[in-house]
Design an enzyme around this catalytic site. Sequence first.
Site, PDB file in Angstrom:
ATOM      1  N   TYR A  72      61.212  62.861  -2.873  1.00 51.06           N
ATOM      2  CA  TYR A  72      60.994  62.536  -4.293  1.00 51.06           C
ATOM      3  C   TYR A  72      62.085  61.591  -4.790  1.00 51.06           C
ATOM      4  O   TYR A  72      63.127  61.441  -4.163  1.00 51.06           O
ATOM      5  CB  TYR A  72      60.960  63.816  -5.148  1.00 51.06           C
ATOM      6  CG  TYR A  72      62.296  64.530  -5.226  1.00 51.06           C
ATOM      7  CD1 TYR A  72      63.239  64.182  -6.193  1.00 51.06           C
ATOM      8  CD2 TYR A  72      62.623  65.552  -4.327  1.00 51.06           C
ATOM      9  CE1 TYR A  72      64.470  64.827  -6.253  1.00 51.06           C
ATOM     10  CE2 TYR A  72      63.841  66.192  -4.385  1.00 51.06           C
ATOM     11  CZ  TYR A  72      64.769  65.827  -5.352  1.00 51.06           C
ATOM     12  OH  TYR A  72      65.978  66.445  -5.399  1.00 51.06           O
TER      13      TYR A  72
ATOM     14  N   GLY B  55      73.160  60.922  -4.459  1.00 49.21           N
ATOM     15  CA  GLY B  55      73.759  60.456  -5.711  1.00 49.21           C
ATOM     16  C   GLY B  55      74.194  59.016  -5.466  1.00 49.21           C
ATOM     17  O   GLY B  55      75.343  58.745  -5.131  1.00 49.21           O
ATOM     18  N   THR B  56      73.242  58.117  -5.624  1.00 51.60           N
ATOM     19  CA  THR B  56      73.515  56.740  -5.193  1.00 51.60           C
ATOM     20  C   THR B  56      74.430  55.985  -6.147  1.00 51.60           C
ATOM     21  O   THR B  56      74.918  54.918  -5.807  1.00 51.60           O
ATOM     22  CB  THR B  56      72.195  55.964  -5.009  1.00 51.60           C
ATOM     23  OG1 THR B  56      71.336  56.292  -6.098  1.00 51.60           O
ATOM     24  CG2 THR B  56      71.537  56.312  -3.702  1.00 51.60           C
TER      25      THR B  56
ATOM     26  N   LYS C 265      44.866  24.713 -10.358  1.00 52.07           N
ATOM     27  CA  LYS C 265      43.799  24.052 -11.105  1.00 52.07           C
ATOM     28  C   LYS C 265      42.838  23.344 -10.163  1.00 52.07           C
ATOM     29  O   LYS C 265      41.612  23.504 -10.253  1.00 52.07           O
ATOM     30  CB  LYS C 265      44.414  23.060 -12.096  1.00 52.07           C
ATOM     31  CG  LYS C 265      43.370  22.400 -12.968  1.00 52.07           C
ATOM     32  CD  LYS C 265      44.002  21.385 -13.918  1.00 52.07           C
ATOM     33  CE  LYS C 265      44.742  22.072 -15.036  1.00 52.07           C
ATOM     34  NZ  LYS C 265      45.452  21.154 -15.915  1.00 52.07           N
TER      35      LYS C 265
ATOM     36  N   CYS D  86      68.856  60.970  -6.964  1.00 54.72           N
ATOM     37  CA  CYS D  86      68.964  61.169  -8.412  1.00 54.72           C
ATOM     38  C   CYS D  86      69.905  60.156  -9.060  1.00 54.72           C
ATOM     39  O   CYS D  86      70.191  60.239 -10.238  1.00 54.72           O
ATOM     40  CB  CYS D  86      69.376  62.591  -8.742  1.00 54.72           C
ATOM     41  SG  CYS D  86      70.990  63.025  -8.093  1.00 54.72           S
TER      42      CYS D  86
ATOM     43  N   ARG E 260      72.925  70.846 -11.445  1.00 53.33           N
ATOM     44  CA  ARG E 260      74.152  70.489 -10.746  1.00 53.33           C
ATOM     45  C   ARG E 260      75.339  71.117 -11.457  1.00 53.33           C
ATOM     46  O   ARG E 260      75.463  71.033 -12.675  1.00 53.33           O
ATOM     47  CB  ARG E 260      74.331  68.967 -10.747  1.00 53.33           C
ATOM     48  CG  ARG E 260      75.603  68.572 -10.020  1.00 53.33           C
ATOM     49  CD  ARG E 260      75.845  67.109 -10.070  1.00 53.33           C
ATOM     50  NE  ARG E 260      76.228  66.671 -11.385  1.00 53.33           N
ATOM     51  CZ  ARG E 260      76.443  65.394 -11.683  1.00 53.33           C
ATOM     52  NH1 ARG E 260      76.283  64.466 -10.763  1.00 53.33           N
ATOM     53  NH2 ARG E 260      76.811  65.045 -12.889  1.00 53.33           N
TER      54      ARG E 260
ATOM     55  N   HIS F 134      50.146  27.348 -27.352  1.00 58.79           N
ATOM     56  CA  HIS F 134      51.223  27.397 -26.379  1.00 58.79           C
ATOM     57  C   HIS F 134      52.092  28.641 -26.576  1.00 58.79           C
ATOM     58  O   HIS F 134      52.405  29.369 -25.637  1.00 58.79           O
ATOM     59  CB  HIS F 134      52.057  26.125 -26.521  1.00 58.79           C
ATOM     60  CG  HIS F 134      53.281  26.135 -25.676  1.00 58.79           C
ATOM     61  ND1 HIS F 134      54.497  26.547 -26.172  1.00 58.79           N
ATOM     62  CD2 HIS F 134      53.459  25.866 -24.379  1.00 58.79           C
ATOM     63  CE1 HIS F 134      55.379  26.488 -25.198  1.00 58.79           C
ATOM     64  NE2 HIS F 134      54.777  26.078 -24.101  1.00 58.79           N
TER      65      HIS F 134
ATOM     66  N   ASP G 291      77.379  57.240  -7.163  1.00 63.02           N
ATOM     67  CA  ASP G 291      78.663  57.426  -6.492  1.00 63.02           C
ATOM     68  C   ASP G 291      78.635  56.885  -5.064  1.00 63.02           C
ATOM     69  O   ASP G 291      79.617  56.320  -4.594  1.00 63.02           O
ATOM     70  CB  ASP G 291      79.041  58.908  -6.478  1.00 63.02           C
ATOM     71  CG  ASP G 291      79.786  59.295  -7.753  1.00 63.02           C
ATOM     72  OD1 ASP G 291      80.718  58.560  -8.108  1.00 63.02           O
ATOM     73  OD2 ASP G 291      79.410  60.297  -8.381  1.00 63.02           O
TER      74      ASP G 291
ATOM     75  N   ARG H 150      41.239  29.757 -14.561  1.00 71.03           N
ATOM     76  CA  ARG H 150      42.385  30.358 -13.858  1.00 71.03           C
ATOM     77  C   ARG H 150      42.483  31.810 -14.284  1.00 71.03           C
ATOM     78  O   ARG H 150      41.905  32.209 -15.311  1.00 71.03           O
ATOM     79  CB  ARG H 150      43.687  29.616 -14.198  1.00 71.03           C
ATOM     80  CG  ARG H 150      43.987  29.642 -15.665  1.00 71.03           C
ATOM     81  CD  ARG H 150      45.176  28.776 -16.006  1.00 71.03           C
ATOM     82  NE  ARG H 150      45.269  28.630 -17.452  1.00 71.03           N
ATOM     83  CZ  ARG H 150      46.100  27.839 -18.078  1.00 71.03           C
ATOM     84  NH1 ARG H 150      46.922  27.064 -17.425  1.00 71.03           N
ATOM     85  NH2 ARG H 150      46.126  27.779 -19.387  1.00 71.03           N
TER      86      ARG H 150
ATOM     87  N   MET I 290      54.167  20.823 -17.542  1.00 75.83           N
ATOM     88  CA  MET I 290      54.186  19.493 -16.916  1.00 75.83           C
ATOM     89  C   MET I 290      53.229  18.591 -17.664  1.00 75.83           C
ATOM     90  O   MET I 290      52.625  18.993 -18.648  1.00 75.83           O
ATOM     91  CB  MET I 290      53.832  19.616 -15.452  1.00 75.83           C
ATOM     92  CG  MET I 290      54.952  20.264 -14.666  1.00 75.83           C
ATOM     93  SD  MET I 290      54.528  20.473 -12.955  1.00 75.83           S
ATOM     94  CE  MET I 290      53.135  21.532 -13.058  1.00 75.83           C
TER      95      MET I 290
ATOM     96  N   GLU J  51      77.057  61.819  -1.776  1.00 77.03           N
ATOM     97  CA  GLU J  51      77.626  60.811  -2.673  1.00 77.03           C
ATOM     98  C   GLU J  51      78.808  60.058  -2.072  1.00 77.03           C
ATOM     99  O   GLU J  51      79.368  59.173  -2.709  1.00 77.03           O
ATOM    100  CB  GLU J  51      78.092  61.479  -3.967  1.00 77.03           C
ATOM    101  CG  GLU J  51      76.961  62.148  -4.728  1.00 77.03           C
ATOM    102  CD  GLU J  51      77.412  62.673  -6.079  1.00 77.03           C
ATOM    103  OE1 GLU J  51      77.219  61.987  -7.079  1.00 77.03           O
ATOM    104  OE2 GLU J  51      77.976  63.775  -6.102  1.00 77.03           O
TER     105      GLU J  51
ATOM    106  N   ARG K  55      45.843  15.066 -14.457  1.00 74.91           N
ATOM    107  CA  ARG K  55      46.395  16.346 -14.930  1.00 74.91           C
ATOM    108  C   ARG K  55      47.249  17.001 -13.861  1.00 74.91           C
ATOM    109  O   ARG K  55      46.874  17.022 -12.695  1.00 74.91           O
ATOM    110  CB  ARG K  55      45.262  17.315 -15.266  1.00 74.91           C
ATOM    111  CG  ARG K  55      44.353  16.880 -16.384  1.00 74.91           C
ATOM    112  CD  ARG K  55      43.082  17.715 -16.361  1.00 74.91           C
ATOM    113  NE  ARG K  55      42.117  17.227 -17.324  1.00 74.91           N
ATOM    114  CZ  ARG K  55      41.987  17.705 -18.557  1.00 74.91           C
ATOM    115  NH1 ARG K  55      42.738  18.685 -18.963  1.00 74.91           N
ATOM    116  NH2 ARG K  55      41.102  17.205 -19.384  1.00 74.91           N
TER     117      ARG K  55
ATOM    118  N   SER L  37      70.360  65.631  -2.263  1.00 76.33           N
ATOM    119  CA  SER L  37      69.946  64.632  -3.252  1.00 76.33           C
ATOM    120  C   SER L  37      70.959  63.499  -3.177  1.00 76.33           C
ATOM    121  O   SER L  37      72.169  63.731  -3.273  1.00 76.33           O
ATOM    122  CB  SER L  37      69.921  65.249  -4.650  1.00 76.33           C
ATOM    123  OG  SER L  37      69.514  64.269  -5.566  1.00 76.33           O
TER     124      SER L  37
ATOM    125  N   GLY M 213      51.390  24.022 -19.860  1.00 75.58           N
ATOM    126  CA  GLY M 213      51.983  22.976 -20.686  1.00 75.58           C
ATOM    127  C   GLY M 213      53.353  22.492 -20.244  1.00 75.58           C
ATOM    128  O   GLY M 213      53.973  21.683 -20.915  1.00 75.58           O
TER     129      GLY M 213
HETATM  130  C1  PEP Z   1      75.218  59.762  -8.702  1.00 73.56           C
HETATM  131  O1  PEP Z   1      76.407  59.642  -8.404  1.00 73.56           O
HETATM  132  O2  PEP Z   1      74.341  58.996  -8.281  1.00 73.56           O
HETATM  133  C2  PEP Z   1      74.790  60.828  -9.613  1.00 73.56           C
HETATM  134  C3  PEP Z   1      73.521  61.016  -9.870  1.00 73.56           C
HETATM  135  O3  PEP Z   1      75.763  61.553 -10.229  1.00 73.56           O
HETATM  136  P1  PEP Z   1      76.591  61.018 -11.488  1.00 73.56           P
HETATM  137  O4  PEP Z   1      75.969  59.770 -11.947  1.00 73.56           O
HETATM  138  O5  PEP Z   1      76.534  62.105 -12.493  1.00 73.56           O
HETATM  139  O6  PEP Z   1      77.934  60.831 -10.901  1.00 73.56           O
HETATM  140 MG    MG Z   2      77.752  61.315  -8.832  1.00 72.29          MG
END
Ligand code: PEP
Ligand code: MG
Length: 930
Positions: free
Chosen positions: A903, A817-818, A52, A883, A653, A489, A820, A366, A133, A796, A122, A815, A131
């Site tokens: 990707y 597989g986060t 302000k 993925c 898969r 408010h 797992d 603001r 404070m 994985e 103020r 890919s 509002g």
């Molecule tokens: C993973 O493990 O990240 C994955 C995409 O496979 P799923 O979830 O099917 O085990």
């Molecule tokens: Mg998996």
Amino acid sequence: MTAASKKTRLRGSRGAARRQAGVKYVYAFDEIRLAERTAGSWDGVRGLLGGKGANLGEMTKLKLPVPPGFIVTTEACRAFLAAGDRFPHGIWEQMRTAVQALERAAGKKLGDPAGPLLVSCRSGAKFSMPGMMDTVLNIGLNDEVAEGLARLTGDERFVFDAYRRLIEMYATVVLDLPHKPFDALLSEYRARRGVWNDAELPSGDLKAITAGFKRIVEEHAHRPFPTDALEQLKLATMAVFRSWRGKRAHDYRTAAGISHDLGTAVNIVTMVFGNLGADSGTGVMTTRNVTNGEKELEGDFLMNAQGEDVVAGKRRTLPIAEFARAMPKVDQELRRIARTLEKHYREVQDIEFTIERGKLWMLQTRDAKRTAQAAIRLAVDLANEKLISQAEAVRRVTPEHVDYFLHPQLDAEACHAAREKGSLIADGLNVSPGAAIGQIVFDADTAENWAKLLKRKVILVRRETSPDDVHGMLVAQGVVTSRGGRTSHAALVARQFGIPTVVGVVALEINAERREMRTAAGQVLKEGDWLTIDGGTGEVFAGEIRTVVPDMTDPYLVKLLSWADRFRRLGVWANADYPADAQRARKFGAEGIGLCRTEHMFFQAERLPVVRSMILAPNAAARAEHLAKLLPMQRADFIGIFKAMDGLPVTIRLIDPPLHEFLPSRDELQKAVIELETRLRLKDGDVATLEAELVAKRKALETVQAMHEQNPMLGLRGVRLGIHMPELVRMQMRAIIEAACACAREGVKLKPKIMIPLAATSSELKVGRALLEEEGRKVLAEQGMKVRYEFGTMIEVPRAALVADRIAEFAEFFSFGTNDLTQTTFGISRDDAETGFLSEYLDKGILTQNPFATIDERGVGALMELGVKLGRQRRKNLEIGICGEHGGDPASIDFCHRIGLDYVSCSPFRVPVARLAAAHAALGKAKDQR
Ligand code: PEP
Ligand code: MG
């Protein structure tokens, strides 16, 4: 201590004291350039002077009409709080000097009945906290000054209206007294006169109310209201500093992610009055419509009133569109100023103004808070108007804004039916869009208890909301108020946090004490009854109404995402298992399928019995019969997906989960066997039938027991399953290639990507791949076709990342597989942890974020980075994606961008968010210069 060290210490502390005395704690509005030099950047100025104050200084620099004033810095607030709520040396002295400068400029003096200066005090932190404070207005009034001012202005009514407001604000802010006794006294007078608002009370009443308010202060606080103007100023400043620590401010900061260490600045501003008669007024507005983004002013004003009357929603306001009729000249000036400010800040502004006897004064500007819908349109419009670049427009839209478009809205047909049925009980102002369904609660604490402890969905219904209600609003699905306007408010907070909200629903008579509300038609709804609201239309319905997911055709969203696509480097693909998912994903902008989990097709009701028979088959020959039934089903699915994704890559898969997931559970079968045995013993039913059933169940139990694994997630799954039961993956491979041939014949462009899950060694991939290739060659020969396809694998398990160069020998793509990979890296079960100890870890700060939601960059991320490096060492053009669920998480997408993935693949509903997040990752943090 030696004499020498003592000397050093003394010298040190004297130095510190000197430095402290030299700190500049106070900046006049016209010292903004000095503040800029001191703080180094606009961000620094906002940090020092608060948003302000910085903007008041900036408007002064732009020569806009700002009442003179000064700012006590956030640094002063931090010093005050650190010193145990006391002003360290320097602050008060500098404030007094600044007051003297104000007095000289105004030709008036604080506390001088012959020419009194009145000021407001103020709050104003770096980030706006509407509002949350405190503020004290009309500082400088006491009995003598009031009489003097009444003589000078000839308007006793105005003077005592201001005076009673000062006393109430002083009492509630500085002395922490409740509003209740003050409200009660005012209501008493209003009732006596039969009027709805305070502006209609005669001056004699206001004088009596002022005296009454002073009595309330003495009674409750056991000390009189202070008559000394400087003392009022000092105590008010201290109280505003303290309000930084207040519960509601604290809760708000936590919810908005604002640091608790910043402190607030205090703005001391010469008072200007909107309550000096018919040629005075006050208003709050945004320079464009922040509900839907349209290019028109949005806001409210009131003639003959002070600003708090508009914001608090205590008086019926007029829409700003009507201001031109009330004050045509001022309206023009206001519009001119709105344009100047938008151009200067290159952002839509939220403005407070006051007109004192025909003269316009700017009290605040603001960046305006906005709904998701408006945020996107405003960003696009500002870029089209060349106020900002397209890159900046993309940066200004957050993933949450885009996410909003994917949230449920009320189903149009169900809404129509509800209206026909008479369930539409009222409507009000549509200040924050979105559908919300929940049980009615009438106060914020109940909202919090029901939502947090009882896990209920609630709608908070209030006459109006105040900062004390924010904790309840934050847990509510939606908010309804019976009073208040677009800038009330409730509206501001709702927009900030994306809470569907309808305000100003005047037809609802709310009785919070009796925990009920009455509609215009006389229907009574009680606490706990269900309510549905549409924040987009402002409608309020009794009961629950079906919702649908909206389509993504908003033209501004489409435009903005098309800009985002131009900036991003990462591809955005989708995880989709069925043709309908694939179609949706493509509509949302997916550029391929990154994961089709084929086992999901097995779970469909009519397929599951075939899958079970296939698994329970005693040998490969018997299994073949069931696989033959599954083949056409899978083929048809793949044909659907290939067609939906014509021209785009599709990654399929092969089966991954352990087979027991398709079978009834061991416990269930055991129970059934015991039950049947008991019934047979008791001869409860036809013995022959019972015996036959028992035989079948015992057999099934035997097979399930044989397949039982202690750690099924680390057991016979993924690539291992394909090697163990090759006929199953051969069937899948056949279905894929047959589908590909059928589609190719019809002219569909495709190149299937066949993905093998959970490989840990290159040799298992080699074996798994070889048998699939053999099947593939066979099918192509049968079909007399040539279809190109690729093999790849999921990374994985940590070992796969560590030997990614060897794995890449047998994989044309990776890919991650986060899901797992996180599970196996942490050794934490992805199925159990999130409902178990993980939340405790997060509460205790042992983990700062949930690794299943956002990639753990240090651990899992390091493995990914290594996997990318080794994989591309072996195969230069190795295509790499992700993925796991992280593929739709903005922070993880940023990481994927940084480590050079090609990707991200996420659920179809996250695709639009991922497109934006990928653009943010590519654009980086740099903002357009102001
Ligand atoms: C993973 O493990 O990240 C994955 C995409 O496979 P799923 O979830 O099917 O085990
Ligand atoms: Mg998996």
